[in-house]
Design a protein around this motif. Structure first.
Motif, short mmCIF file in Angstrom:
data_model
loop_
_atom_site.label_atom_id
_atom_site.label_comp_id
_atom_site.label_asym_id
_atom_site.label_seq_id
_atom_site.Cartn_x
_atom_site.Cartn_y
_atom_site.Cartn_z
N UNK A 41 64.74 50.29 96.02
CA UNK A 41 65.57 49.93 97.18
C UNK A 41 65.90 51.17 98.00
N UNK A 67 73.52 42.99 92.81
CA UNK A 67 73.55 41.57 93.17
C UNK A 67 72.22 40.90 92.84
N UNK A 92 67.56 53.33 107.22
CA UNK A 92 68.85 52.64 107.13
C UNK A 92 69.82 53.49 106.31
N UNK A 136 74.70 48.24 95.36
CA UNK A 136 75.21 46.89 95.59
C UNK A 136 74.08 45.87 95.60
N UNK A 137 72.98 46.24 96.26
CA UNK A 137 71.85 45.31 96.37
C UNK A 137 71.21 45.09 95.00
N UNK A 156 62.96 52.16 100.07
CA UNK A 156 62.78 51.25 101.20
C UNK A 156 63.77 51.54 102.31
N UNK A 157 65.02 51.82 101.92
CA UNK A 157 66.05 52.06 102.93
C UNK A 157 65.79 53.37 103.66
N UNK A 198 76.62 53.38 104.93
CA UNK A 198 77.48 52.73 105.92
C UNK A 198 77.50 51.21 105.83
N UNK A 199 76.48 50.67 105.22
CA UNK A 199 76.47 49.22 105.05
C UNK A 199 76.33 48.91 103.57
N UNK A 200 75.48 47.95 103.24
CA UNK A 200 75.25 47.64 101.83
C UNK A 200 74.53 48.81 101.18
N UNK A 201 74.96 49.20 100.01
CA UNK A 201 74.38 50.35 99.32
C UNK A 201 73.27 49.87 98.38
#
Lengths: 328, 235
Positions: free
Chosen positions: A172, A195, A181, A191-192, A175-176, A185-188
């Protein structure tokens, strides 16, 4: 008044009803669409803690399919009252008095139990992460139905083996970074990945069919309030659930409302805003439109900046609809 | 003399394709003043005035009823007003300008494949990040309608009038709602369309305004023109 707090509190769905305008500074303003937010914001800025009661009557502005965009609304806000149930009784009495004033003799009062549903949900047999997902959809019949259908079908889905947390995190993050990305600042990535794994685990951890059946039975309960509550008591007894406290509160408000034949209880009824708690209600006119709507919203003040939950209840009265209702 | 107004896109590929389509159906659109002019005519139909408008304005004026017929995208009718689709009749899909209005998330969001995942992520986004999930789009009306239907309430729209696909990387928004025909721009920007993320399938349509003032004479003219184009409307 500034439009942003309304979008923040009630989201785009309410936002699209606002009458918006932009100041020369670029700041977005709206014509006042209701009174609760300004009253509660002012109350919080003056230092919370003291019980307070506010009543209002005046014009509000909303885009609507029928009727003028400017219309009158009246209402009551009871904040930080020592006993939330007494406060709600006062709100109900106030609503009744308003109906009497307009000679609405056979009101159709609908009660909903947000607190009751939350008490039920905590006790149901299911993997914990499903509870907030179900709670979140309470009040949106279609979304909740889709989730229940999905949960019922879950045991039959094929599953592929999943990579571990560390491998996922690396993938992940790569990819970010590749996509440019921000990792913070957003979903870390954490977190991804968490989840994702939770989702996989959840898909494997089924909600028992008996629980789904019970949920469906419960949500389908709707009708004259006394009968509906008795039915819920039976259901609770049958499944060993303790719903005594919220049921007692509902019965008490029912008594306060007097003639209970006009009052119905709908187990699936809830506003779609997550700050509602306890008991919610609406009074419907002949055409099914809300004449009065209100309830308890103990989580509202916290959402608007108070540091702890503060008991709040109140209602809003659609004056133009009441006038239309009593017109011959 | 009563007259019909037909509005067609004023420039670019859409203008060419529209005029080609009318020509294929035996009706030539003239634009005597060249690409700078906004007035034209339909060969053999003196009762029709052709106006060259930007596609967005065609949608708006059809809904308002100030023009009678027009060629524009389905998406623009749905976006321009909540009541847009009720205010017009889609007389004929023209087979070009096909594009979908879609929800796309960063490819790295491997846990989000469907709208219901998005609903879950949105519901606790605020408590995790201190702000709402942000959706960049120019399709505000369509987004609000479809998110409401999907049970997603906790989000904010960030209006984006260009290069929407760059919004997640630039930090303006977390996800986007945008129009795409091949999906290649989205892929190039490391975005992925949700499996049930197609909100609207759009293409160029011949559209008839319902709100225009349809006198019996004008109705007859309209129906003759539509018949020639093998198009029809439900009344």
């Amino acid at each position: 008044m500034p439009a942003d707090p309304y979008f923040d509190l009630a989201g785009e769905e309410f936002g699209r009803r606002l009458m918006l305008t932009t100041a020369t500074t670029g700041q977005e303003y709206c014509l006042r669409p209701e009174y609760t937010l300004p009253i509660v914001t002012d109350y919080i800025s003056n230092g919370v803690g003291q019980p307070a009661a506010f009543a209002y009557f005046g014009p509000i502005f909303r885009q609507r399919q029928d009727g003028p965009a400017e219309f009158e609304q009246a209402g009551l806000e009871l904040l930080a009252q020592p006993d939330g149930d007494v406060a709600l009784d006062q709100v109900l009495t106030f609503a009744r008095a308003a109906l009497d004033l307009y000679a609405v003799s056979v009101p159709n009062i609908r009660l909903g139990g947000v607190g009751l549903f939350e008490t039920l949900l905590v006790q149901l047999d299911m993997p914990d992460p499903w509870r907030p997902r179900i709670r979140h959809r309470f009040g949106h019949t279609e979304a909740l139905e889709r989730l229940l259908v999905r949960l019922a079908a879950a045991p039959n889905l094929e599953r592929t083996p999943q990579p571990g947390y560390d491998a996922l995190l690396t993938e992940i993050t790569e990819q970010m970074v590749d996509a440019g990305i921000s990792l913070s600042q957003g979903r870390t990535p954490d977190e991804i990945a968490a989840r994702y794994l939770e989702q996989q685990a959840l898909d494997a951890e089924h909600v028992p069919a008996a629980t789904l059946a019970l949920l469906r039975d419960y949500l389908a309960i709707s009708g004259p309030a006394l009968q509906a509550l008795t039915r819920i008591e039976q259901l609770a007894h049958q499944h060993g659930l303790d719903l005594a406290t919220p049921l007692r509160a509902l019965r008490r408000h029912l008594n306060e409302l007097g003639n209970s034949s006009e009052v119905s209880f709908d187990a699936s009824f809830s506003p779609r805003l997550d700050y509602y708690t306890g008991v919610v209600f609406e009074v419907l006119g002949r055409g099914g439109q809300a004449l009065v709507s209100g309830g308890q919203y103990d989580r509202l003040l916290e959402r608007l900046g108070a540091t702890a939950p503060i008991a709040a209840s109140g209602c809003a009265i659609w004056v133009d609809r009441l006038e239309a209702e009593c017109a011959p | 003399m009563s007259e019909l107004t037909l509005a067609v896109p004023s420039k670019g590929r859409l203008e060419e394709l529209t005029r080609d389509w009318f020509a294929q159906n035996g009706l030539t659109i003239f634009r005597p003043g060249g690409p700078r002019s906004y007035l034209g005519a339909l060969d053999g139909h003196p009762e029709v005035t052709v106006r060259f408008f930007p596609a967005g304005e065609i949608a708006r004026e059809l809904i308002r009823g100030t023009i009678d017929l027009g060629v524009t995208g389905t998406d623009l009718i749905h976006e321009t007003a909540e009541t847009g689709p009720q205010s017009v009749d889609f007389a004929k899909p023209l087979g070009f300008g096909a594009a979908d209005v879609v929800v796309a998330v960063p490819s790295s969001w491997i846990d989000v494949t469907h709208m219901h995942d998005l609903a879950d992520v949105a519901s606790d986004f605020r408590s995790r990040h201190g702000r709402w999930l942000r959706v960049a789009t120019k399709y505000i009306t369509i987004t609000r309608q479809h998110f409401a239907r999907a049970g997603i309430a906790e989000y904010r729209i960030v209006e984006s009038l260009g290069a929407t696909e760059a919004a997640p990387a630039s930090g303006v928004a977390d996800i986007i709602v945008d129009i795409t025909s091949t999906g290649s721009t989205l892929t190039a920007n490391a975005l992925r369309i949700l499996e049930d993320g197609v909100m609207l399938k759009s293409q160029a349509n011949l559209i008839v305004s319902r709100t225009a003032n349809w006198t019996p004479d004008r109705q007859a003219q309209r129906d003759r023109l539509l018949a020639k184009l093998n198009a029809s409307i439900k009344l």
